[in-house]
Design an enzyme around this catalytic site. Structure first.
Site, PDB file in Angstrom:
ATOM      1  N   TYR A 125       0.858  -1.201   0.000  1.00 14.99           N
ATOM      2  CA  TYR A 125       0.000   0.000   0.000  1.00 14.99           C
ATOM      3  C   TYR A 125       0.881   1.234   0.000  1.00 14.99           C
ATOM      4  O   TYR A 125       1.845   1.321   0.774  1.00 14.99           O
ATOM      5  CB  TYR A 125      -0.896   0.014   1.245  1.00 14.99           C
ATOM      6  N   GLU A 213      -3.746   7.410  -3.959  1.00 16.96           N
ATOM      7  CA  GLU A 213      -3.773   6.181  -3.163  1.00 16.96           C
ATOM      8  C   GLU A 213      -3.659   4.998  -4.110  1.00 16.96           C
ATOM      9  O   GLU A 213      -4.521   4.803  -4.969  1.00 16.96           O
ATOM     10  CB  GLU A 213      -5.054   6.074  -2.340  1.00 16.96           C
TER      11      GLU A 213
END
Length: 403
Positions: A125, A213
């Protein structure tokens, strides 16, 4: 302004960020053609069909009334046709859309990047956003990619890596290497991750984005680093510098009333209450909603008409508010600093007459330049409009008309 995954990936590619390649389709036939093109290029029968909506959780989300997921692996052209038919034109409900869901108008046919190799693929991530508390950008990363980062932060906060960026110098190489090391990258994967982070940060800064993101970032089985997903939010206030990015706006993904408001230069957010609010200034709007709640009411919207409120903007605001069937009263709260209160009052009367019969009472509080003159115009209008001087008095009037 939010954009779709495929649009975010196009931006990243321009800045040298390696991404999972794909082709956008709006019909099942286009999806089949895209699959065949990808299968020929990759020499693989596998592809991923991904719904394109402005919401996360698509992989776990389902099309209303079916078991069709928003993201699904396809192994043949027939699979692609079935999945595309199930998705396109239907409503996908995810944890972020709420029960009303979002209609899927486009899908992305993406190549399979989880191929076998010398090592196991690893999902990571990475995000970049503004830390307002520290007044600088921050890179957030985690080895727990593919999961909701909120869950990781709650249950295993030690797995959240944060690296703050000094705005005077930007992201430095040693910082990118630090993040790559903490993510467990070694060898070529480490070099790839450093390059990935440097390019990602450049894209973030030069596009004036509010957030990037990437979840997941994939370390492939041959140690390449690429973006499998891309959630990009652009700063609305900087879009005047990026006409090409402003053109990426998909109004079909936005609330129709909010779209209408933006076209009238109004800041509007729909809420679930019964008192319509029209205010000039975001801070005053928040205070207005607070006192409505304290008096037992519920705000039906956030509506900021800005510092230059006039008959045109007031009428546009009234029309927006009245489209909400839950609205039982309207509270207009204007501070006359830039604009004179008597002009606002005249605008309210003019807008009221232009719209015709407004079925709900309107409470108007005017403070500032020529407030007394403004109140007189309201009181002498003969319309179903009530004036107040103090915020408390106006809130009491709201309570009275709702009783």
């Amino acid at each position: 302004m939010n954009i779709h995954e495929y649009q975010g990936k196009e931006i990243l590619s321009k800045y040298g960020v390696r991404v999972q390649q794909g082709i956008v389709a709006s019909t099942p036939d286009e999806a089949i053609a895209a699959y065949q093109q990808i299968a020929e290029r990759t020499n693989s029968k596998f592809a991923v069909v991904k719904s394109q909506i402005h919401a996360g959780g698509r992989g776990k989300g389902k099309i209303v009334g079916t078991e069709q997921r928003g993201v699904q692996l396809a192994k043949s052209a027939d699979d692609v046709k079935t999945i595309a038919t199930n998705l396109l034109g239907n409503t996908l409900v995810t944890i972020q859309t709420g029960a009303e869901g979002k209609v899927v108008n486009k899908i992305l046919i993406a190549e399979d990047v989880y191929y076998p190799g010398d090592s196991e693929p690893k999902e990571l991530y990475v995000s970049i956003l503004l830390d307002r508390g520290r007044a600088c950008n921050v890179i957030m990363a985690s080895t727990e990619g593919g999961m909701d980062i909120e869950e990781v932060a709650e249950h295993t906060p030690e797995k959240i890596i944060k690296e703050w960026i000094d705005p005077r110098v930007g992201l430095q190489g040693f910082q990118a290497r630090k993040v790559a090391y903490k993510l467990g990258m070694t060898g070529n994967a480490n070099k790839e991750m450093v390059a990935f982070l440097m390019s990602l940060y450049k894209a973030y800064e030069e596009t004036d984005s509010a957030m990037f993101e990437i979840n997941p970032v994939l370390k492939t089985s041959d140690d390449k680093i690429l973006a499998v997903d891309a959630k990009v939010s652009l700063d609305d206030n900087a879009l005047f510098r990026h006409k090409d990015l402003a053109a990426l706006r998909d109004k079909a993904e936005e609330d129709p009333m909010e779209v209408e408001a933006s076209e009238s230069d109004l800041n509007y957010v729909k809420l679930d209450g019964n008192v319509g609010c029209m205010v000039n200034g975001a801070g005053l709007a928040m205070a207005t909603m607070d006192i409505i709640k304290l008096k037992g009411g519920d705000p039906a919207n956030f509506l900021d008409v800005g510092g230059g409120a006039n008959a045109v903007t007031v009428e546009a605001g009234f029309r927006l508010i009245l489209k909400d069937p839950n609205v039982k009263a309207i509270f207009v709260n204007i501070f006359g600093g830039i604009v004179r209160c008597d002009r606002v009052a005249a605008g309210i009367v003019e807008a009221y007459k232009s719209i015709g019969d407004i079925p709900v009472p309107i409470i108007v509080r005017l403070q500032g330049t020529n407030a007394e003159e403004g109140a007189k115009i309201i009181n002498d209008s003969g319309l179903k409009v009530y004036s107040a001087v103090l915020l408390k008095d106006a809130a009491d009037l709201i309570t009275k008309v709702l009783a």
